[in-house]
Design an enzyme around this catalytic site. Structure first.
Site, mmCIF file in Angstrom:
data_model
loop_
_atom_site.group_PDB
_atom_site.id
_atom_site.type_symbol
_atom_site.label_atom_id
_atom_site.label_comp_id
_atom_site.label_asym_id
_atom_site.label_seq_id
_atom_site.Cartn_x
_atom_site.Cartn_y
_atom_site.Cartn_z
ATOM 1 N N ILE A 1 9.136 21.667 125.513
ATOM 2 C CA ILE A 1 8.639 20.426 125.245
ATOM 3 C C ILE A 1 8.473 19.845 123.828
ATOM 4 C CG2 ILE A 1 6.318 22.045 124.933
ATOM 5 C CD1 ILE A 1 4.763 19.873 126.991
ATOM 6 N N TYR B 1 -3.109 35.301 133.543
ATOM 7 C CA TYR B 1 -1.470 35.478 133.398
ATOM 8 C C TYR B 1 -0.867 36.089 134.785
ATOM 9 C CZ TYR B 1 2.935 36.760 131.143
ATOM 10 O OH TYR B 1 4.232 37.233 130.746
ATOM 11 N N ASP C 1 8.865 18.062 129.454
ATOM 12 C CA ASP C 1 7.571 18.780 129.918
ATOM 13 C C ASP C 1 7.828 18.872 131.383
ATOM 14 O OD1 ASP C 1 5.069 18.999 131.035
ATOM 15 O OD2 ASP C 1 4.086 17.221 130.128
HETATM 16 C C1 AKB Z 1 2.688 39.535 127.362
HETATM 17 O O1 AKB Z 1 2.348 40.510 126.573
HETATM 18 O O2 AKB Z 1 2.102 38.637 127.651
HETATM 19 C C2 AKB Z 1 4.368 39.355 127.744
HETATM 20 C C3 AKB Z 1 4.377 40.120 128.936
HETATM 21 C C4 AKB Z 1 4.550 41.716 129.193
HETATM 22 O O3 AKB Z 1 4.504 39.512 129.922
HETATM 23 N N1 AKB Z 1 5.136 39.954 126.645
#
Ligand code: AKB
Length: 319
Positions: A35, A142, A53
Site C-alpha cells: 500500500i 488478530y 490496496d
Molecule cells: C505477532 O506477534 O503478532 C506475530 C505473530 C506471532 O503472529 N509475530
C-alpha cells in the site's frame, strides 16, 4: 511461468521473501506490491513494484490480470498488538483483503499462500505440544481473523478447487526489516538494543515461553510448502511450524554468551502479556514434517550468532 505477486512486500516478511523469490524464479517473474510506495532510491528498473490496496477489488483484479499472476503470497495484514488497538481496522484489512484475494484466485486460477499464526489459538488450546488439529477459540481480533482466514482458505480449496496453502507462523526473528505491532516483536528489538545500548527493557515477563523462527527458515518454509506436490498434502493449509521455543530470559542468556555485559530488565505491557499468555508455548509441527518434510535449520544458538553478526554489520556507523 505465470508470475508471482507478493502483497505487503515492504513488511517484515515481504522484504526477505521478494529477493528470495527473485533469486529462485527470476526478477521478471515476481511482482512486489504494497500500500506504500517504494522508498526513494530503492527503485530498480528490473524489479516490478505496484502500489496496491488489497482491500480494493478493482486494483487487485487489474494487477493480477495485467501481470498474468499465477500465485499470490498474501502478506498484507495487521499484527496482534496493533489489531487489539484497532480491531475494526484489523478485521477490514485482514479479512476483506483475504476474501478478495481468494475470489481473485478463484477467477484467475491462482495459487494462494496465507500466513496464519500461533495467534490462531487461544487460552483453551492445549499449550504444550499444541496439536495440528485442536481447539481454536482465540480471544484477540488478530486470532479471530487468523482462524476465519484458515477456514476461508479451506472452504475455497474444497468448494472451488483454489490451491490455497498456509503456515501457522510463530514469532519471526530477522535483521533485514523490523516487525511492527506484534506481540513477539521483543525477540527482534532485544537484538537492536543489545547492539546499540547493551541493555533492553522487555514488555513480556521473563518466563513467557513462545515458539520462534529465524527468517531464513520462514522464507524457505513458505517456498517449500508452495512447491510441495499437492498429492502429499493432507492438511494443505494452516500447518503448525516452529524452530525453537524460548523465553525472554533464555534469549537474554544466549545473547550474554556473546556480550557478557548485556542486561535485560522488564516493564510489562499488559496488552501484549495477555495476548502472549493466551498463545501456545510450543507447537507440534509433525504434520508439516511428515507431509512436506519441513525441517528448521536454525536453533536458538545458531540464530543468535547469525543475528548478532548480521545486525552488527548493518548497524555499524558508515565511515
Ligand atoms: C505477532 O506477534 O503478532 C506475530 C505473530 C506471532 O503472529 N509475530
Amino acid at each position: 511461468m505465470r508470475k508471482i505477486l507478493v502483497t505487503g512486500a515492504l513488511g517484515q516478511i515481504g522484504q526477505e521473501l521478494v529477493p528470495a523469490l527473485r533469486d529462485r524464479y527470476g526478477a521478471a517473474n515476481i511482482v512486489a506490491s504494497d500500500i506504500r510506495s517504494l522508498p526513494a532510491g530503492e527503485e530498480n528498473a528490473d524489479d516490478m513494484f505496484e502500489v496496491l490496496d488489497c482491500t480494493k477489488a478493482q486494483q487487485v483484479e487489474d494487477v493480477v490480470d495485467r501481470h498474468d499472476i499465477g500465485c499470490v503470497y498474501h502478506l498484507a495484514a495487521l499484527l496482534s498488538a496493533t489489531a487489539e488497538d484497532k480491531p475494526q481496522a484489523a478485521w477490514r484489512l485482514n479479512m476483506d483483503s483475504l476474501y478478495l484475494m481468494l475470489e481473485v484466485a478463484r477467477q484467475f486460477d491462482c495459487a494462494l499462500f496465507f500466513p496464519s499464526s500461533i495467534g490462531a489459538f487461544g487460552p483453551t488450546t492445549p499449550r504444550n505440544e499444541t496439536p495440528q488439529d485442536t481447539i481454536q477459540r482465540p480471544t484477540t481480533m488478530y486470532g479471530v481473523t487468523k482462524v476465519a482466514g484458515e477456514l476461508l482458505c479451506d472452504y475455497y480449496a474444497k468448494r472451488f478447487g483454489v490451491d490455497a496453502r498456509g503456515l501457522r507462523f510463530p514469532g519471526l526473528i530477522s535483521y533485514v526489516a523490523p516487525p511492527g505491532g506484534g506481540t513477539t516483536d521483543y525477540s527482534v528489538e532485544i537484538f537492536y538494543q543489545a547492539i546499540r545500548d547493551r541493555r533492553y527493557t522487555c514488555p513480556l515477563k521473563p518466563d513467557t515461553r513462545l515458539d520462534m523462527m529465524y527468517m531464513p527458515d520462514a522464507i524457505r518454509a513458505m517456498i517449500e510448502l508452495m512447491e510441495a506436490d499437492p498429492s502429499d498434502l493432507t492438511h494443505r493449509n494452516a500447518f503448525n511450524v516452529t524452530a525453537m521455543n524460548v523465553t525472554p530470559e533464555e534469549l537474554a542468556t544466549e545473547i550474554c554468551k556473546h556480550m557478557p555485559d548485556f542486561v535485560i530488565d522488564y516493564d510489562i505491557d499488559p496488552v501484549r502479556q495477555a495476548i502472549a499468555d493466551s498463545w501456545p508455548r510450543a507447537m507440534d509441527d509433525s504434520a508439516a514434517r511428515s507431509e512436506w518434510h519441513w525441517a528448521p535449520r536454525y536453533d536458538l544458538s545458531a540464530m543468535t550468532s547469525d543475528m548478532l553478526e548480521k545486525l552488527s554489520a548493518k548497524l555499524k556507523p558508515a565511515k
